[in-house]
Structure formats: structure tokens, C-alpha cells
Design a protein around this motif. Structure first.
Motif, PDB file in Angstrom:
ATOM      1  N   GLU A  88     -33.329   8.630  23.310  1.00 12.35           N
ATOM      2  CA  GLU A  88     -31.903   8.883  23.087  1.00 12.35           C
ATOM      3  C   GLU A  88     -31.048   7.776  23.689  1.00 12.35           C
ATOM      4  O   GLU A  88     -30.087   7.305  23.072  1.00 12.35           O
ATOM      5  CB  GLU A  88     -31.501  10.233  23.695  1.00 12.35           C
ATOM      6  CG  GLU A  88     -32.193  11.432  23.080  1.00 12.35           C
ATOM      7  CD  GLU A  88     -33.560  11.778  23.685  1.00 12.35           C
ATOM      8  OE1 GLU A  88     -34.059  12.873  23.395  1.00 12.35           O
ATOM      9  OE2 GLU A  88     -34.131  10.958  24.451  1.00 12.35           O
ATOM     10  N   LYS A 129     -23.612   1.860  20.659  1.00 11.92           N
ATOM     11  CA  LYS A 129     -22.377   1.630  21.409  1.00 11.92           C
ATOM     12  C   LYS A 129     -22.126   0.151  21.655  1.00 11.92           C
ATOM     13  O   LYS A 129     -20.992  -0.327  21.563  1.00 11.92           O
ATOM     14  CB  LYS A 129     -22.415   2.380  22.741  1.00 11.92           C
ATOM     15  CG  LYS A 129     -22.220   3.874  22.595  1.00 11.92           C
ATOM     16  CD  LYS A 129     -22.195   4.541  23.954  1.00 11.92           C
ATOM     17  CE  LYS A 129     -21.823   6.001  23.864  1.00 11.92           C
ATOM     18  NZ  LYS A 129     -21.757   6.622  25.203  1.00 11.92           N
ATOM     19  N   TRP A 173     -26.691   8.464  15.707  1.00 16.60           N
ATOM     20  CA  TRP A 173     -25.365   8.326  16.316  1.00 16.60           C
ATOM     21  C   TRP A 173     -24.481   7.574  15.336  1.00 16.60           C
ATOM     22  O   TRP A 173     -24.950   6.685  14.624  1.00 16.60           O
ATOM     23  CB  TRP A 173     -25.496   7.552  17.629  1.00 16.60           C
ATOM     24  CG  TRP A 173     -24.217   7.423  18.398  1.00 16.60           C
ATOM     25  CD1 TRP A 173     -23.671   8.353  19.235  1.00 16.60           C
ATOM     26  CD2 TRP A 173     -23.324   6.306  18.420  1.00 16.60           C
ATOM     27  NE1 TRP A 173     -22.500   7.882  19.768  1.00 16.60           N
ATOM     28  CE2 TRP A 173     -22.268   6.627  19.282  1.00 16.60           C
ATOM     29  CE3 TRP A 173     -23.317   5.065  17.779  1.00 16.60           C
ATOM     30  CZ2 TRP A 173     -21.209   5.753  19.532  1.00 16.60           C
ATOM     31  CZ3 TRP A 173     -22.269   4.195  18.018  1.00 16.60           C
ATOM     32  CH2 TRP A 173     -21.226   4.542  18.891  1.00 16.60           C
ATOM     33  N   VAL A 199     -28.620   5.301  21.311  1.00 14.84           N
ATOM     34  CA  VAL A 199     -27.171   5.397  21.490  1.00 14.84           C
ATOM     35  C   VAL A 199     -26.616   4.130  22.149  1.00 14.84           C
ATOM     36  O   VAL A 199     -25.549   3.639  21.770  1.00 14.84           O
ATOM     37  CB  VAL A 199     -26.798   6.667  22.277  1.00 14.84           C
ATOM     38  CG1 VAL A 199     -25.310   6.703  22.610  1.00 14.84           C
ATOM     39  CG2 VAL A 199     -27.196   7.913  21.480  1.00 14.84           C
TER      40      VAL A 199
END
Length: 150
Positions: free
Chosen positions: A91, A99, A128, A95
Motif C-alpha cells: 500500500e 502522490k 489510488w 500510494v
């Protein structure tokens, strides 16, 4: 680190040892007034389990609608390879990549799919996104089949 002027493209570049050390380069989008999808697929992404140190493997698919910037692909390749010695959960890797690219590129839309191979018999897929899909954009399936002994 973000660069706009001193590109790694066309130069010998050392493999960064960590994602934090990796430099991502960006270049101006030649069609900033047009919504279109750019896709990067990393079929052999690897990182390390932060607990056991064992390798983890994934297919990473990044789709984005560029705003003012495009990511330069050589720098993206080096950045993705920098995870090979990086310990983080699935995860976190997925992510964090999304980002960082969002911060770098200021895209109109970005989504990332991390399709992780099983560890302990359980695959973990991580998704995401940021922003809304532009109204008239063709957004194809990411092309990675749901888990069937991937």
C-alpha cells in the motif's frame, strides 16, 4: 527532488539506492490544452517486505492526464528501479508513487494500480487516484487480469 532543466536523459545515470534519492525529471506538455491519457506500465516492479526483507513483485500501471508537465520516462524508470532495495508495504509503495507523481506533474487526473503477486497466498492489489476523469476522455481498463494465479 524535481528537475526541469538538467535532465538525466542522454546522460549516464547511476541507479538511485532509495526512492527518496531518486530524481524525477519533468518536461513541458506540448499539448496542455488537450485532454489525453498517458500510460506507463512497469511489469517487473520489485520492492522488499519491510518486516522479512523478502522481495515483493508487482505490475504497476500509471495512467495520467497531463496538465502542464510530462514525466520524463528515463527518470521514471530509474525512480521505479530504486524501490528494489526499499522496504515498504504494498500500500505504501503504490500510494507513495502516485502522490510523488501528482506533486511533480500537477496532472488533471492520475490513477495508479499496484497489482501485487501473492505473499502468503494472498495477492494485495492497491488503487489510488486523484482528480476526476475528464468528461470526454477514453479511459481504458488497465489490462491486468483479476487474480488468477498471476
Amino acid at each position: 527532488m524535481i528537475t526541469d532543466t538538467h535532465l538525466q536523459l542522454g546522460q549516464a545515470s547511476a541507479l538511485p539506492q532509495t526512492p527518496e534519492e531518486a530524481t524525477l525529471d519533468r518536461v513541458p506538455n506540448p499539448h496542455p490544452d488537450t485532454d489525453y491519457l498517458a500510460r506507463f506500465t512497469v511489469p517487473e516492479f520489485t520492492s522488499l517486505c519491510p518486516v522479512t526483507g523478502q522481495p515483493d513483485f508487482a505490475i504497476i500501471v500509471i495512467d495520467y492526464v497531463p496538465g502542464p508537465w510530462l514525466v520524463e520516462s528515463k527518470s521514471l524508470k530509474l525512480y521505479m528501479h530504486s524501490f528494489r532495495n526499499h522496504g515498504a508495504f504494498h500500500e505504501d509503495c503504490t500510494v507513495a508513487i502516485g502522490k510523488r507523481l501528482t506533486e511533480l506533474l500537477e496532472p488533471r487526473y492520475l490513477r495508479i494500480g499496484g497489482y501485487w503477486y501473492p505473499r502468503g497466498g494472498i495477492p494485495i492489489d492497491v488503487f489510488w487516484q486523484t482528480g476526476e476523469v475528464p468528461k470526454n476522455l477514453w479511459l481504458p481498463d488497465q489490462g491486468v487480469a483479476p487474480y488468477r494465479a498471476r
